[in-house]
Every structure is written in structure tokens, then in C-alpha cells.
Design a protein around this motif. Structure first.
Motif, PDB file in Angstrom:
ATOM      1  N   ILE A 222      11.843  37.856  23.145  1.00  0.00           N
ATOM      2  CA  ILE A 222      11.804  38.069  21.691  1.00  0.00           C
ATOM      3  C   ILE A 222      13.144  38.644  21.238  1.00  0.00           C
ATOM      4  CG2 ILE A 222      10.667  39.283  19.798  1.00  0.00           C
ATOM      5  CD1 ILE A 222       8.134  39.386  21.531  1.00  0.00           C
ATOM      6  N   VAL A 223      13.853  37.906  20.391  1.00  0.00           N
ATOM      7  CA  VAL A 223      15.143  38.379  19.863  1.00  0.00           C
ATOM      8  C   VAL A 223      15.158  38.210  18.348  1.00  0.00           C
ATOM      9  CG1 VAL A 223      16.447  37.936  21.982  1.00  0.00           C
ATOM     10  CG2 VAL A 223      16.240  36.127  20.280  1.00  0.00           C
ATOM     11  N   HIS A 224      15.963  39.024  17.684  1.00  0.00           N
ATOM     12  CA  HIS A 224      16.033  38.988  16.217  1.00  0.00           C
ATOM     13  C   HIS A 224      17.482  38.935  15.766  1.00  0.00           C
ATOM     14  CE1 HIS A 224      11.750  39.794  15.581  1.00  0.00           C
ATOM     15  NE2 HIS A 224      11.853  40.592  16.627  1.00  0.00           N
ATOM     16  N   HIS A 225      17.755  38.038  14.814  1.00  0.00           N
ATOM     17  CA  HIS A 225      19.098  37.904  14.253  1.00  0.00           C
ATOM     18  C   HIS A 225      18.994  37.495  12.791  1.00  0.00           C
ATOM     19  CE1 HIS A 225      21.545  38.336  17.917  1.00  0.00           C
ATOM     20  NE2 HIS A 225      20.505  37.794  18.547  1.00  0.00           N
ATOM     21  N   GLU A 226      20.112  37.582  12.064  1.00  0.00           N
ATOM     22  CA  GLU A 226      20.132  37.121  10.675  1.00  0.00           C
ATOM     23  C   GLU A 226      19.832  35.621  10.632  1.00  0.00           C
ATOM     24  OE1 GLU A 226      20.419  38.835   7.853  1.00  0.00           O
ATOM     25  OE2 GLU A 226      20.561  40.700   8.988  1.00  0.00           O
ATOM     26  N   GLU A 227      19.135  35.196   9.570  1.00  0.00           N
ATOM     27  CA  GLU A 227      18.714  33.797   9.477  1.00  0.00           C
ATOM     28  C   GLU A 227      19.865  32.918   8.979  1.00  0.00           C
ATOM     29  OE1 GLU A 227      15.017  33.498   7.402  1.00  0.00           O
ATOM     30  OE2 GLU A 227      14.023  34.926   8.723  1.00  0.00           O
ATOM     31  N   LEU A 228      20.889  32.850   9.815  1.00  0.00           N
ATOM     32  CA  LEU A 228      22.073  32.043   9.553  1.00  0.00           C
ATOM     33  C   LEU A 228      22.399  31.251  10.810  1.00  0.00           C
ATOM     34  CD1 LEU A 228      24.241  34.820   7.847  1.00  0.00           C
ATOM     35  CD2 LEU A 228      23.046  32.966   6.674  1.00  0.00           C
ATOM     36  N   LEU A 229      23.288  30.283  10.689  1.00  0.00           N
ATOM     37  CA  LEU A 229      23.684  29.449  11.815  1.00  0.00           C
ATOM     38  C   LEU A 229      24.175  30.310  12.985  1.00  0.00           C
ATOM     39  CD1 LEU A 229      25.016  26.043  11.856  1.00  0.00           C
ATOM     40  CD2 LEU A 229      26.714  27.631  12.714  1.00  0.00           C
ATOM     41  N   GLU A 230      25.001  31.325  12.672  1.00  0.00           N
ATOM     42  CA  GLU A 230      25.549  32.195  13.723  1.00  0.00           C
ATOM     43  C   GLU A 230      24.438  32.981  14.422  1.00  0.00           C
ATOM     44  OE1 GLU A 230      28.593  31.295  10.696  1.00  0.00           O
ATOM     45  OE2 GLU A 230      26.571  32.144  10.588  1.00  0.00           O
ATOM     46  N   GLY A 231      23.394  33.356  13.651  1.00  0.00           N
ATOM     47  CA  GLY A 231      22.275  34.089  14.242  1.00  0.00           C
ATOM     48  C   GLY A 231      21.582  33.280  15.321  1.00  0.00           C
ATOM     49  N   GLY A 232      21.407  31.984  15.075  1.00  0.00           N
ATOM     50  CA  GLY A 232      20.800  31.098  16.068  1.00  0.00           C
ATOM     51  C   GLY A 232      21.650  30.978  17.315  1.00  0.00           C
ATOM     52  N   GLN A 233      22.963  30.904  17.124  1.00  0.00           N
ATOM     53  CA  GLN A 233      23.869  30.789  18.274  1.00  0.00           C
ATOM     54  C   GLN A 233      23.828  32.047  19.135  1.00  0.00           C
ATOM     55  OE1 GLN A 233      27.438  29.912  15.980  1.00  0.00           O
ATOM     56  NE2 GLN A 233      27.339  27.751  16.531  1.00  0.00           N
ATOM     57  N   ASP A 234      23.854  33.220  18.479  1.00  0.00           N
ATOM     58  CA  ASP A 234      23.822  34.483  19.226  1.00  0.00           C
ATOM     59  C   ASP A 234      22.508  34.635  19.993  1.00  0.00           C
ATOM     60  OD1 ASP A 234      26.304  35.084  18.203  1.00  0.00           O
ATOM     61  OD2 ASP A 234      25.557  36.403  16.618  1.00  0.00           O
ATOM     62  N   ALA A 235      21.407  34.187  19.374  1.00  0.00           N
ATOM     63  CA  ALA A 235      20.090  34.297  20.023  1.00  0.00           C
ATOM     64  C   ALA A 235      20.037  33.466  21.305  1.00  0.00           C
ATOM     65  CB  ALA A 235      18.995  33.840  19.051  1.00  0.00           C
ATOM     66  N   VAL A 236      20.601  32.273  21.257  1.00  0.00           N
ATOM     67  CA  VAL A 236      20.604  31.393  22.438  1.00  0.00           C
ATOM     68  C   VAL A 236      21.391  32.025  23.579  1.00  0.00           C
ATOM     69  CG1 VAL A 236      21.463  29.191  23.344  1.00  0.00           C
ATOM     70  CG2 VAL A 236      20.204  29.244  21.193  1.00  0.00           C
ATOM     71  N   ILE A 237      22.524  32.623  23.258  1.00  0.00           N
ATOM     72  CA  ILE A 237      23.332  33.273  24.295  1.00  0.00           C
ATOM     73  C   ILE A 237      22.506  34.351  25.001  1.00  0.00           C
ATOM     74  CG2 ILE A 237      25.335  34.771  24.690  1.00  0.00           C
ATOM     75  CD1 ILE A 237      26.715  33.201  22.347  1.00  0.00           C
ATOM     76  N   GLU A 238      21.744  35.135  24.217  1.00  0.00           N
ATOM     77  CA  GLU A 238      20.886  36.179  24.801  1.00  0.00           C
ATOM     78  C   GLU A 238      19.834  35.583  25.728  1.00  0.00           C
ATOM     79  OE1 GLU A 238      19.157  39.539  22.613  1.00  0.00           O
ATOM     80  OE2 GLU A 238      20.499  38.984  20.967  1.00  0.00           O
ATOM     81  N   LEU A 239      19.105  34.581  25.213  1.00  0.00           N
ATOM     82  CA  LEU A 239      17.959  34.044  25.956  1.00  0.00           C
ATOM     83  C   LEU A 239      18.383  33.228  27.176  1.00  0.00           C
ATOM     84  CD1 LEU A 239      15.701  33.005  22.941  1.00  0.00           C
ATOM     85  CD2 LEU A 239      15.230  34.832  24.587  1.00  0.00           C
ATOM     86  N   MET A 240      19.504  32.524  27.080  1.00  0.00           N
ATOM     87  CA  MET A 240      19.932  31.667  28.182  1.00  0.00           C
ATOM     88  C   MET A 240      20.625  32.464  29.291  1.00  0.00           C
ATOM     89  SD  MET A 240      18.612  28.902  27.292  1.00  0.00           S
ATOM     90  CE  MET A 240      19.237  27.652  28.407  1.00  0.00           C
ATOM     91  N   SER A 241      20.896  33.733  29.026  1.00  0.00           N
ATOM     92  CA  SER A 241      21.492  34.572  30.076  1.00  0.00           C
ATOM     93  C   SER A 241      20.415  35.220  30.953  1.00  0.00           C
ATOM     94  CB  SER A 241      22.363  35.667  29.439  1.00  0.00           C
ATOM     95  OG  SER A 241      21.560  36.555  28.692  1.00  0.00           O
ATOM     96  N   LEU A 242      19.137  35.011  30.617  1.00  0.00           N
ATOM     97  CA  LEU A 242      18.035  35.574  31.407  1.00  0.00           C
ATOM     98  C   LEU A 242      17.900  34.859  32.749  1.00  0.00           C
ATOM     99  CD1 LEU A 242      15.319  35.875  28.584  1.00  0.00           C
ATOM    100  CD2 LEU A 242      16.625  37.760  29.591  1.00  0.00           C
ATOM    101  N   GLY A 243      17.409  35.570  33.759  1.00  0.00           N
ATOM    102  CA  GLY A 243      17.197  34.967  35.084  1.00  0.00           C
ATOM    103  C   GLY A 243      16.171  33.840  35.010  1.00  0.00           C
ATOM    104  N   GLU A 244      15.071  34.073  34.265  1.00  0.00           N
ATOM    105  CA  GLU A 244      14.059  33.033  34.066  1.00  0.00           C
ATOM    106  C   GLU A 244      14.054  32.666  32.580  1.00  0.00           C
ATOM    107  OE1 GLU A 244       9.635  32.073  35.782  1.00  0.00           O
ATOM    108  OE2 GLU A 244       9.903  34.031  34.851  1.00  0.00           O
ATOM    109  N   ARG A 245      14.679  31.536  32.280  1.00  0.00           N
ATOM    110  CA  ARG A 245      14.838  31.131  30.884  1.00  0.00           C
ATOM    111  C   ARG A 245      13.533  30.592  30.302  1.00  0.00           C
ATOM    112  NH1 ARG A 245      20.205  27.269  31.436  1.00  0.00           N
ATOM    113  NH2 ARG A 245      21.775  28.924  31.684  1.00  0.00           N
ATOM    114  N   PRO A 246      13.370  30.698  28.984  1.00  0.00           N
ATOM    115  CA  PRO A 246      12.226  30.026  28.348  1.00  0.00           C
ATOM    116  C   PRO A 246      12.373  28.509  28.465  1.00  0.00           C
ATOM    117  CG  PRO A 246      13.330  31.548  26.827  1.00  0.00           C
ATOM    118  CD  PRO A 246      14.219  31.404  28.025  1.00  0.00           C
TER     119      PRO A 246
END
Length: 338
Positions: A222-246
Motif C-alpha cells: 500500500i503506497v500513497h502519492h499525489e494523483e499526478l503522472l509523477e505520483g504513479g511513477q514514484d509508486a511503481v519504483i517503491e513497489l517494484m523494489s520489493l523482494g516479492e512484487r505484486p
């Protein structure tokens, strides 16, 4: 020499008071008479002085629109132009103009609302957001000033407020269940700003669906960012750095999803082969993305139109009482899920 109401009355062969009632779109005047008077106004090039009329009627024929933050940021999200399109259509039909707030902080927004109310600049106010610990709504309730909220009030009795909303809890629960039906269990949630009630409702719906399926809620998903294009990009970086990705993502907003798709493409993660995505809002960009987005249509135009209808009813008939209107949502299945 300027054309007057008397000139119009003479041309239309009616009393000046009848012309005034036609300008005010009074139901006491027949459509046939209205047509004759409007034709005379057009032929003579007469335009009503609404400022003079508002002084006489104690009405501005103007509605205030309060944005969640500066127009510069808000208009980067297609939700706001579309909701204002719905507002504009109903306002135009009823002969109202619009006054748009431009405050950039909560303090500036509240100050601007106070100017609208104390200065008699508008007849009513449309709030285009619902914020946790909001200062504007309690002020408007205290002033007994007509307003309508697009969203759901937070920590305020819903019966005190007229609002137009979607069932955002149910919508998020539905899309989570849809992804689970496709076989996903590792489902990430990319939410907007937690200061906004819509984000809280989305998150609760997501968590409820997982809980019903006995799938543990993983906080790292679960991650939260501003509802802008950049927010989506930052969220992906967070989630894809996890050991077990969604294997699937629920994203709060189509413009964020566009950022998600762009970043996943840069990482060579294919959608929907490697990652399924469901979004919210169904703005035009959702059909133009590659792949096209599976998203929830929340009928943004109708939210604006219906909220304006409610506000004008409140202004005209203060004794009506508060209304709560839920605009239905619909899951639009496209190419971003597998």
C-alpha cells in the motif's frame, strides 16, 4: 443611447415588469410571451444588467467553485475539467455564472471562501473535494450558507450536508474482487493523498475484499502519492523494489495509471502479461494508453451536473433540507488485466 427594459416592453407590447420576469425566467410567464420578449431583446440588442439586478434581488446569479488546491495543480488531473464541464452545463441552463477559487493552501482556500460568503460574491458554493479535518465545511455550516459537496463529509453528520458522491468503498472492493477472480492474490494499492476521504474509502474497500477472501493485507503493498503522472511513477519504483512484487495493481486515478504504465515499460515489465492494472475515473486518457486501461467509470460529468442541480435547488428552496445523491459507477474492462 443604451436600450432599456422600457424599449423592449414597447417592442414586445408587454409591461416592463413582464420583461423583468422573463429575464428572471419566471414560471408565471407563458412560453409564448417569453419567446416574444426574447425576440424583442435580440432585435434591439438588449443585454440585462445583472449587477444592477443582483443588487435589487440580493442575488449574484453566481456559484462559487472551490478546488482542493491551486488550479495549476488541479487542472493537471482530467477529473477537474470534466467535473467543471458538468457544473458549467447546469449553471448555464439555469442562468448562473461561475466564480473559481485560486487559493493554494488550506488557509488561503478558507480565506477565499470567507470573502465569497461575507462579500456576497456568490449565491452558493460547490466543494469539489472532501478533506479530512476540513475547515471550509464547518464554516459554511455555521454560516448556514448554501453549499454542496462532491464527495462524502468526514467527521460531520452526513444529514447536515448535501453531497453528491460515488460509492467509492464498493467500487474499490469490486475491482479488488475482480482481480482475485483473475487469480491474483498479491495485489498492490496505489492510493492518492490520505488527506482526502475518497482515498480512505478506496483503501477500506480494497482491504475489505482481501479480508473476505482470507488474504492478508500487506502494508508494503500500500503506497500513497499525489494523483499526478509523477505520483504513479514514484509508486511503481517503491513497489517494484520489493523482494516479492505484486502481480496486480489498483491505482487511484487514470492519470496516475498513465505514470504507472510509463514506468513499468521503462522497467521492461509488460502489462498485462507481467502486471495487471485497474484504475478509477475513466477519463479520455484511459482509452488512449497502451494497453488501454481497465478502469471504473465514476461518471464525472454527472457528478458535476447533479451537484449543481442540488445547489440551485437549495438556493431557490432553502426549506428543502439536505440531500445525499449517489451516482452509480461501472467497471469498464479493457486490456490492462489478465
Amino acid at each position: 443611447m443604451a436600450v432599456t427594459i422600457k424599449d423592449v416592453a414597447k417592442r414586445a407590447n408587454v409591461a416592463p415588469s413582464t420583461v423583468s420576469r422573463v429575464i428572471a425566467n419566471s414560471s408565471r410567464i407563458s412560453e409564448k410571451t417569453k419567446e416574444r420578449v426574447r425576440k424583442a431583446m435580440e432585435e434591439l440588442g438588449y443585454h440585462p444588467n445583472f449587477n444592477a439586478r443582483s443588487l435589487a434581488n440580493k442575488s449574484t446569479k453566481t456559484l462559487g467553485i472551490v478546488m482542493p488546491n491551486s488550479a495549476k495543480i488541479a487542472f493537471q488531473n482530467p477529473f477537474f475539467p470534466e467535473v467543471i464541464r458538468g457544473i458549467s452545463m447546469k449553471a448555464y441552463q439555469e442562468g448562473y455564472g461561475l466564480y473559481l477559487s485560486t487559493g493554494q493552501t488550506e488557509e488561503e482556500i478558507l480565506e477565499e471562501v470567507k470573502h465569497m460568503v461575507y462579500g456576497g460574491r456568490v449565491d452558493g458554493i460547490l466543494l469539489l473535494y472532501s478533506r479530512v479535518n476540513d475547515q471550509v465545511m464547518p464554516f459554511l455550516i455555521e454560516q448556514k450558507f448554501p453549499f454542496v459537496l462532491i464527495g462524502r463529509p468526514h467527521n460531520i453528520d452526513e444529514e447536515q450536508v448535501t453531497f453528491v458522491n460515488n460509492d467509492n468503498f464498493k467500487a474499490a472492493k469490486t475491482v479488488t474482487e475482480y482481480l482475485m477472480l483473475l487469480g491474483h492474490e498479491r495485489i498492490g494499492f496505489i492510493g492518492g493523498n490520505l488527506d482526502f476521504v475518497v482515498t480512505i474509502d478506496h483503501m477500506k474497500g480494497y482491504e475489505k475484499a482481501l479480508s473476505n477472501a482470507n488474504i492478508p493485507v500487506r502494508q508494503e503493498y500500500i503506497v500513497h502519492h499525489e494523483e499526478l503522472l509523477e505520483g504513479g511513477q514514484d509508486a511503481v519504483i517503491e513497489l517494484m523494489s520489493l523482494g516479492e512484487r505484486p502481480t496486480a495493481l489498483i491505482v487511484a486515478d487514470d492519470i496516475m495509471t498513465f505514470g504507472v504504465l510509463k514506468m513499468l515499460a521503462d522497467m521492461n515489465v509488460q502489462v498485462p502479461k507481467d502486471m495487471s492494472i485497474v484504475s478509477f475515473n475513466n477519463v479520455m486518457i484511459s482509452e488512449l494508453s497502451s494497453p488501454t486501461m481497465t478502469t471504473v467509470d465514476i461518471h464525472i460529468y454527472e457528478l458535476g451536473f447533479e451537484a449543481t442541480n442540488c445547489l440551485i435547488n437549495k438556493i431557490k428552496l432553502p426549506e428543502l433540507g439536505e440531500q445525499q445523491v449517489i451516482v452509480p459507477h461501472k467497471l469498464v474492462k479493457r486490456e490492462s488485466c489478465k
